[in-house]
Design an enzyme around this catalytic site. Structure first.
Site, PDB file in Angstrom:
ATOM      1  N   ASP A  20      62.954  23.952  30.437  1.00 57.24           N
ATOM      2  CA  ASP A  20      62.886  23.647  31.872  1.00 57.24           C
ATOM      3  C   ASP A  20      63.197  24.895  32.710  1.00 57.24           C
ATOM      4  O   ASP A  20      64.001  25.729  32.303  1.00 57.24           O
ATOM      5  CB  ASP A  20      63.893  22.524  32.178  1.00 57.24           C
ATOM      6  CG  ASP A  20      63.540  21.794  33.456  1.00 57.24           C
ATOM      7  OD1 ASP A  20      62.515  22.129  34.086  1.00 57.24           O
ATOM      8  OD2 ASP A  20      64.302  20.893  33.835  1.00 57.24           O
ATOM      9  N   HIS A  37      55.172  29.643  33.604  1.00 58.55           N
ATOM     10  CA  HIS A  37      54.805  29.031  32.323  1.00 58.55           C
ATOM     11  C   HIS A  37      54.363  30.114  31.316  1.00 58.55           C
ATOM     12  O   HIS A  37      54.700  30.039  30.139  1.00 58.55           O
ATOM     13  CB  HIS A  37      53.691  27.994  32.520  1.00 58.55           C
ATOM     14  CG  HIS A  37      54.106  26.840  33.395  1.00 58.55           C
ATOM     15  ND1 HIS A  37      55.286  26.143  33.203  1.00 58.55           N
ATOM     16  CD2 HIS A  37      53.510  26.257  34.473  1.00 58.55           C
ATOM     17  CE1 HIS A  37      55.386  25.184  34.119  1.00 58.55           C
ATOM     18  NE2 HIS A  37      54.326  25.237  34.904  1.00 58.55           N
ATOM     19  N   THR A  66      54.125  13.023  29.295  1.00 52.00           N
ATOM     20  CA  THR A  66      53.163  12.089  29.895  1.00 52.00           C
ATOM     21  C   THR A  66      53.358  12.055  31.425  1.00 52.00           C
ATOM     22  O   THR A  66      52.417  11.793  32.162  1.00 52.00           O
ATOM     23  CB  THR A  66      53.337  10.670  29.300  1.00 52.00           C
ATOM     24  OG1 THR A  66      54.734  10.344  29.278  1.00 52.00           O
ATOM     25  CG2 THR A  66      52.801  10.591  27.895  1.00 52.00           C
ATOM     26  N   GLU A  67      54.569  12.373  31.880  1.00 50.09           N
ATOM     27  CA  GLU A  67      54.852  12.392  33.324  1.00 50.09           C
ATOM     28  C   GLU A  67      54.269  13.638  34.000  1.00 50.09           C
ATOM     29  O   GLU A  67      54.058  13.662  35.213  1.00 50.09           O
ATOM     30  CB  GLU A  67      56.367  12.358  33.591  1.00 50.09           C
ATOM     31  CG  GLU A  67      57.047  11.023  33.306  1.00 50.09           C
ATOM     32  CD  GLU A  67      57.253  10.745  31.817  1.00 50.09           C
ATOM     33  OE1 GLU A  67      57.231  11.708  31.017  1.00 50.09           O
ATOM     34  OE2 GLU A  67      57.397   9.553  31.459  1.00 50.09           O
ATOM     35  N   LEU A 131      59.127  27.451   8.550  1.00 48.67           N
ATOM     36  CA  LEU A 131      59.579  26.741   9.758  1.00 48.67           C
ATOM     37  C   LEU A 131      58.489  25.762  10.153  1.00 48.67           C
ATOM     38  O   LEU A 131      57.301  26.091  10.069  1.00 48.67           O
ATOM     39  CB  LEU A 131      59.797  27.761  10.905  1.00 48.67           C
ATOM     40  CG  LEU A 131      60.007  27.193  12.313  1.00 48.67           C
ATOM     41  CD1 LEU A 131      61.378  26.498  12.420  1.00 48.67           C
ATOM     42  CD2 LEU A 131      59.918  28.297  13.371  1.00 48.67           C
ATOM     43  N   SER A 196      64.926  12.925  29.937  1.00 47.33           N
ATOM     44  CA  SER A 196      63.549  12.906  30.454  1.00 47.33           C
ATOM     45  C   SER A 196      62.507  12.404  29.446  1.00 47.33           C
ATOM     46  O   SER A 196      61.475  13.052  29.219  1.00 47.33           O
ATOM     47  CB  SER A 196      63.141  14.299  30.958  1.00 47.33           C
ATOM     48  OG  SER A 196      63.988  14.697  32.004  1.00 47.33           O
TER      49      SER A 196
HETATM   50  C1  FPP Z   1      59.037  22.910  32.618  1.00 44.63           C
HETATM   51  O1  FPP Z   1      59.318  23.816  33.673  1.00 44.63           O
HETATM   52  C2  FPP Z   1      58.023  23.476  31.712  1.00 44.63           C
HETATM   53  C3  FPP Z   1      56.814  22.904  31.402  1.00 44.63           C
HETATM   54  C4  FPP Z   1      56.360  21.626  31.964  1.00 44.63           C
HETATM   55  C5  FPP Z   1      55.831  23.580  30.531  1.00 44.63           C
HETATM   56  C6  FPP Z   1      56.424  24.291  29.351  1.00 44.63           C
HETATM   57  C7  FPP Z   1      55.354  24.937  28.600  1.00 44.63           C
HETATM   58  C8  FPP Z   1      55.412  26.170  28.056  1.00 44.63           C
HETATM   59  C9  FPP Z   1      56.577  27.071  28.150  1.00 44.63           C
HETATM   60  C10 FPP Z   1      54.232  26.684  27.290  1.00 44.63           C
HETATM   61  C11 FPP Z   1      54.340  26.370  25.835  1.00 44.63           C
HETATM   62  C12 FPP Z   1      53.057  26.681  25.179  1.00 44.63           C
HETATM   63  C13 FPP Z   1      52.644  26.223  23.972  1.00 44.63           C
HETATM   64  C14 FPP Z   1      51.306  26.540  23.486  1.00 44.63           C
HETATM   65  C15 FPP Z   1      53.505  25.390  23.148  1.00 44.63           C
HETATM   66  P1  FPP Z   1      59.104  23.328  35.174  1.00 44.63           P
HETATM   67  O2  FPP Z   1      57.720  23.646  35.578  1.00 44.63           O
HETATM   68  O3  FPP Z   1      59.468  21.882  35.267  1.00 44.63           O
HETATM   69  O4  FPP Z   1      60.129  24.204  35.949  1.00 44.63           O
HETATM   70  P2  FPP Z   1      60.878  23.788  37.316  1.00 44.63           P
HETATM   71  O5  FPP Z   1      61.754  22.616  36.983  1.00 44.63           O
HETATM   72  O6  FPP Z   1      61.654  25.011  37.662  1.00 44.63           O
HETATM   73  O7  FPP Z   1      59.814  23.450  38.321  1.00 44.63           O
END
Ligand code: FPP
Length: 240
Positions: A20, A37, A66-67, A131, A196
């Protein structure tokens, strides 16, 4: 939990992570959310390396819930593109490190290009045992439980399962994670302290570790701190 890397550090067998804070990281840098991201992917790579360093056998990451479909459509499209790009880019390195990748969640409802990436990645890394990286993609724990219950109802109706024999193991066999042990440690970054809809069944006895660090800043040093904290906990797994 059989990996003791030093007399003091005890490595979890399975770590689950709610990654997060990508959006907030990007905002702090004056960048677009999607940049957060992309930087988060660098932390995923770092977490995989740390797992290999500490002998962690399973790593589950919450990539898309899913959310998350409720997010702005350009962010969702950007994330899907990121998944496809990252998966194909990382496969050679995952093969090199002998990492087996599995996806959990409703991946069948994703677009054809994401589905193809998922299948190609699973097929290319099948059988590796150093792993297991489990990627939760279009995952929701309540949906997982509902689907499992529906499957069991069908089996009971067909006479394949006797209702009297339904126990923990039978339920677990119907979950996406049927071949994966429960996490010993669940890490959530960015200061939020919620589950969550992540692995609701599987986290029943896991240790929780919450940190204010935003996911793109969660690298090897922060991973080590989490393992150190886990090592200190007086675990009573299975007794409470
Ligand atoms: C939450 O941060 C993060 C996500 C919803 C996406 C996480 C995905 C990756 C790090 C990419 C992984 C890639 C692969 C191929 C596995 P947020 O957007 O909710 O952050 P915020 O709470 O600060 O808005």
């Amino acid at each position: 939990m059989d990996n003791v890397v030093s007399s003091k550090l005890i490595s979890p067998n399975h770590i689950a992570i709610i990654m997060d804070g990508n959006g907030r990281w990007a905002e702090k840098q004056g960048k677009e959310r999607i940049d957060g991201h992309y930087e988060g992917v660098v932390s995923v790579r770092s977490a995989i390396e740390s797992c290999l360093d500490y002998g962690v056998k399973y790593l589950t990451i919450y990539a898309f819930s899913t959310e998350n479909w409720g997010r702005p459509s350009d962010e969702v499209a950007g994330l899907m593109e990121l998944f496809c790009k990252t998966i194909s880019m990382e496969i050679p390195s995952l093969i090199d490190k002998k990492v087996c990748v599995k996806f959990i969640g409703d991946t069948m409802s994703l677009s054809d290009d994401v589905k193809e990436s998922v299948k190609f990645c699973e097929d290319s890394t099948e059988g590796f045992e150093t792993l297991t990286l489990c990627v939760a993609l279009n995952y929701g724990a309540r949906d997982e439980i509902i689907n499992g219950v529906k499957q069991l109802f069908i089996k009971v109706a067909n006479g394949e399962v006797d209702i009297e024999n339904i126990d923990t193991k039978v339920i677990e066999s119907e979950l996406y994670t049927s071949a994966i042990p429960d996490p010993d440690l669940m890490i959530r970054t960015s200061g939020e302290q919620r589950i969550s809809n992540f692995l609701l069944w599987q986290l029943a006895y896991s240790e929780f570790y919450f940190t204010d660090i935003l996911w793109p800043d969660f690298r090897k040093e922060q991973f080590k701190e989490a393992i150190e904290e886990f090592s200190k906990r007086n675990r009573r797994y299975g007794k409470v």
